[in-house]
Design a protein around this motif. Sequence first.
Motif, PDB file in Angstrom:
ATOM      1  N   GLU A 194      26.694   6.124 -20.639  1.00  0.00           N
ATOM      2  CA  GLU A 194      26.419   6.882 -21.859  1.00  0.00           C
ATOM      3  C   GLU A 194      24.979   7.407 -21.867  1.00  0.00           C
ATOM      4  N   GLU A 195      24.788   8.522 -22.560  1.00  0.00           N
ATOM      5  CA  GLU A 195      23.448   9.078 -22.783  1.00  0.00           C
ATOM      6  C   GLU A 195      23.028   8.768 -24.219  1.00  0.00           C
ATOM      7  N   TYR A 196      21.763   8.391 -24.392  1.00  0.00           N
ATOM      8  CA  TYR A 196      21.271   7.999 -25.708  1.00  0.00           C
ATOM      9  C   TYR A 196      20.019   8.793 -26.079  1.00  0.00           C
ATOM     10  N   GLN A 197      19.772   8.838 -27.384  1.00  0.00           N
ATOM     11  CA  GLN A 197      18.558   9.449 -27.918  1.00  0.00           C
ATOM     12  C   GLN A 197      17.870   8.425 -28.814  1.00  0.00           C
ATOM     13  N   TRP A 198      16.532   8.383 -28.759  1.00  0.00           N
ATOM     14  CA  TRP A 198      15.808   7.392 -29.567  1.00  0.00           C
ATOM     15  C   TRP A 198      14.486   7.959 -30.056  1.00  0.00           C
ATOM     16  N   ALA A 199      13.977   7.328 -31.090  1.00  0.00           N
ATOM     17  CA  ALA A 199      12.677   7.698 -31.649  1.00  0.00           C
ATOM     18  C   ALA A 199      12.160   6.529 -32.477  1.00  0.00           C
ATOM     19  N   VAL A 200      10.912   6.624 -32.896  1.00  0.00           N
ATOM     20  CA  VAL A 200      10.310   5.630 -33.787  1.00  0.00           C
ATOM     21  C   VAL A 200       9.673   6.378 -34.948  1.00  0.00           C
ATOM     22  N   SER A 201       9.887   5.872 -36.155  1.00  0.00           N
ATOM     23  CA  SER A 201       9.365   6.530 -37.358  1.00  0.00           C
ATOM     24  C   SER A 201       8.667   5.524 -38.255  1.00  0.00           C
ATOM     25  N   LYS A 202       7.713   5.994 -39.011  1.00  0.00           N
ATOM     26  CA  LYS A 202       7.097   5.129 -40.018  1.00  0.00           C
ATOM     27  C   LYS A 202       7.876   5.187 -41.334  1.00  0.00           C
ATOM     28  N   GLU A 203       8.802   6.129 -41.426  1.00  0.00           N
ATOM     29  CA  GLU A 203       9.592   6.305 -42.640  1.00  0.00           C
ATOM     30  C   GLU A 203      10.958   5.635 -42.491  1.00  0.00           C
ATOM     31  N   LYS A 204      11.417   4.994 -43.558  1.00  0.00           N
ATOM     32  CA  LYS A 204      12.739   4.363 -43.527  1.00  0.00           C
ATOM     33  C   LYS A 204      13.844   5.409 -43.480  1.00  0.00           C
ATOM     34  N   PHE A 205      13.626   6.525 -44.151  1.00  0.00           N
ATOM     35  CA  PHE A 205      14.609   7.612 -44.150  1.00  0.00           C
ATOM     36  C   PHE A 205      13.906   8.900 -43.717  1.00  0.00           C
ATOM     37  N   PRO A 206      13.625   9.026 -42.438  1.00  0.00           N
ATOM     38  CA  PRO A 206      12.862  10.181 -41.956  1.00  0.00           C
ATOM     39  C   PRO A 206      13.702  11.452 -41.918  1.00  0.00           C
ATOM     40  N   ASP A 207      13.025  12.577 -41.893  1.00  0.00           N
ATOM     41  CA  ASP A 207      13.669  13.865 -41.678  1.00  0.00           C
ATOM     42  C   ASP A 207      13.929  13.986 -40.173  1.00  0.00           C
ATOM     43  N   LEU A 208      15.173  13.801 -39.772  1.00  0.00           N
ATOM     44  CA  LEU A 208      15.492  13.757 -38.343  1.00  0.00           C
ATOM     45  C   LEU A 208      15.233  15.081 -37.637  1.00  0.00           C
ATOM     46  N   THR A 209      15.179  16.173 -38.395  1.00  0.00           N
ATOM     47  CA  THR A 209      14.903  17.472 -37.767  1.00  0.00           C
ATOM     48  C   THR A 209      13.441  17.604 -37.348  1.00  0.00           C
ATOM     49  N   SER A 210      12.583  16.744 -37.887  1.00  0.00           N
ATOM     50  CA  SER A 210      11.151  16.820 -37.567  1.00  0.00           C
ATOM     51  C   SER A 210      10.736  15.812 -36.501  1.00  0.00           C
ATOM     52  N   ILE A 211      11.692  15.022 -36.017  1.00  0.00           N
ATOM     53  CA  ILE A 211      11.378  13.969 -35.055  1.00  0.00           C
ATOM     54  C   ILE A 211      11.834  14.377 -33.664  1.00  0.00           C
ATOM     55  N   LYS A 212      10.987  14.130 -32.681  1.00  0.00           N
ATOM     56  CA  LYS A 212      11.330  14.373 -31.288  1.00  0.00           C
ATOM     57  C   LYS A 212      12.119  13.189 -30.747  1.00  0.00           C
ATOM     58  N   LEU A 213      13.397  13.416 -30.492  1.00  0.00           N
ATOM     59  CA  LEU A 213      14.243  12.382 -29.916  1.00  0.00           C
ATOM     60  C   LEU A 213      14.147  12.424 -28.401  1.00  0.00           C
ATOM     61  N   GLN A 214      13.857  11.292 -27.784  1.00  0.00           N
ATOM     62  CA  GLN A 214      13.817  11.220 -26.326  1.00  0.00           C
ATOM     63  C   GLN A 214      15.151  10.717 -25.800  1.00  0.00           C
ATOM     64  N   ASN A 215      15.511  11.189 -24.607  1.00  0.00           N
ATOM     65  CA  ASN A 215      16.817  10.883 -24.028  1.00  0.00           C
ATOM     66  C   ASN A 215      16.706   9.902 -22.873  1.00  0.00           C
ATOM     67  N   PHE A 216      17.743   9.100 -22.698  1.00  0.00           N
ATOM     68  CA  PHE A 216      17.897   8.339 -21.457  1.00  0.00           C
ATOM     69  C   PHE A 216      19.387   8.140 -21.210  1.00  0.00           C
ATOM     70  N   THR A 217      19.739   7.978 -19.937  1.00  0.00           N
ATOM     71  CA  THR A 217      21.131   7.783 -19.537  1.00  0.00           C
ATOM     72  C   THR A 217      21.265   6.454 -18.815  1.00  0.00           C
ATOM     73  N   LEU A 218      22.266   5.668 -19.192  1.00  0.00           N
ATOM     74  CA  LEU A 218      22.545   4.402 -18.526  1.00  0.00           C
ATOM     75  C   LEU A 218      23.592   4.643 -17.436  1.00  0.00           C
ATOM     76  N   LEU A 219      23.240   4.329 -16.203  1.00  0.00           N
ATOM     77  CA  LEU A 219      24.143   4.539 -15.083  1.00  0.00           C
ATOM     78  C   LEU A 219      25.183   3.424 -14.992  1.00  0.00           C
ATOM     79  N   THR A 220      26.381   3.790 -14.561  1.00  0.00           N
ATOM     80  CA  THR A 220      27.386   2.785 -14.254  1.00  0.00           C
ATOM     81  C   THR A 220      27.129   2.238 -12.851  1.00  0.00           C
ATOM     82  N   ALA A 221      27.787   1.116 -12.522  1.00  0.00           N
ATOM     83  CA  ALA A 221      27.650   0.550 -11.179  1.00  0.00           C
ATOM     84  C   ALA A 221      28.114   1.557 -10.125  1.00  0.00           C
ATOM     85  N   LYS A 222      29.157   2.302 -10.429  1.00  0.00           N
ATOM     86  CA  LYS A 222      29.670   3.302  -9.494  1.00  0.00           C
ATOM     87  C   LYS A 222      28.657   4.423  -9.286  1.00  0.00           C
ATOM     88  N   GLN A 223      28.062   4.905 -10.372  1.00  0.00           N
ATOM     89  CA  GLN A 223      27.070   5.983 -10.269  1.00  0.00           C
ATOM     90  C   GLN A 223      25.863   5.540  -9.453  1.00  0.00           C
TER      91      GLN A 223
END
Length: 260
Positions: A194-223
């Motif tokens: 699966e590919e995921y997106q993550w971020a860290v905010s100081k706000e409990k309910f942040p405006d997600l359009t203003s946050i830079k989400l970083q991506n990472f992909t978890l490889l399977t054993a086969k991949q």
Amino acid sequence: MEKLYLSIALIATLFFSETLVAQTNYCVFKVTGEPALANGNKLKKGSLITSENTIKVGASENVLLVDESGQLYDIGENKEAGFDAIPNFKRVAETASFSEKYLSYVWKKFTKQKAAGEHLGVTYRNDRVYLQLAPNDSIKIYIPEIHFLWITDEPDDKSYFLIKKADSDHMTKVGVTGNKLHLFVDNNLLKPGEEYQWAVSKEKFPDLTSIKLQNFTLLTAKQFKELKPEIEALKADMISLGFSEDEIKEMLCTDYKLCY
């Protein structure tokens, strides 16, 4: 006539720009000791070598350069090399195709970051407070535990870690005190393949359009198994250059965005 002058000026500008790009076609891949340019500037990994530069390598020192094609140039101790002399130091040892691909990728990364005035190891700022350090953006991971790390100006305050699948609208939120969080690939929140997106905010309910989400992909054993032959070929080449296996894993993770 004015249009002619403008056209000539434009052509000259393009030619000059292309010449500058052509001149900047080496970057430092590895240094031993403290080699420097003739002007005294110390060389380090990622330093660009242009037509104005002369490299001076002292006793017990070494410089390994790479060009756009992934070709290596090995300048040994007690040597001096102007820009035009660098081809004379071409490393003739056969290199695996994946190694050339990796080295070419590294060259592009360094030259692109230098041209943009970026630091090696890119970070992104969220909420004007957080710098997300790890995992790097767009990285592929084959590790059972993911270490998330960020920098905050207020380390004792609570922050909010946000994560979601890239193809999902559901965002998981975790309150955290400090600047790190460890999550396991447990086939629940984090699943291989699966590919995921993550971020860290100081706000409990942040405006997600203003946050830079970083991506990472978890490889399977086969991949990951499909990548192993190329990784082993790269390891053999890099070990021949004096790198340890731990250094090679760090290089792949930092430079090529493949962590295992």
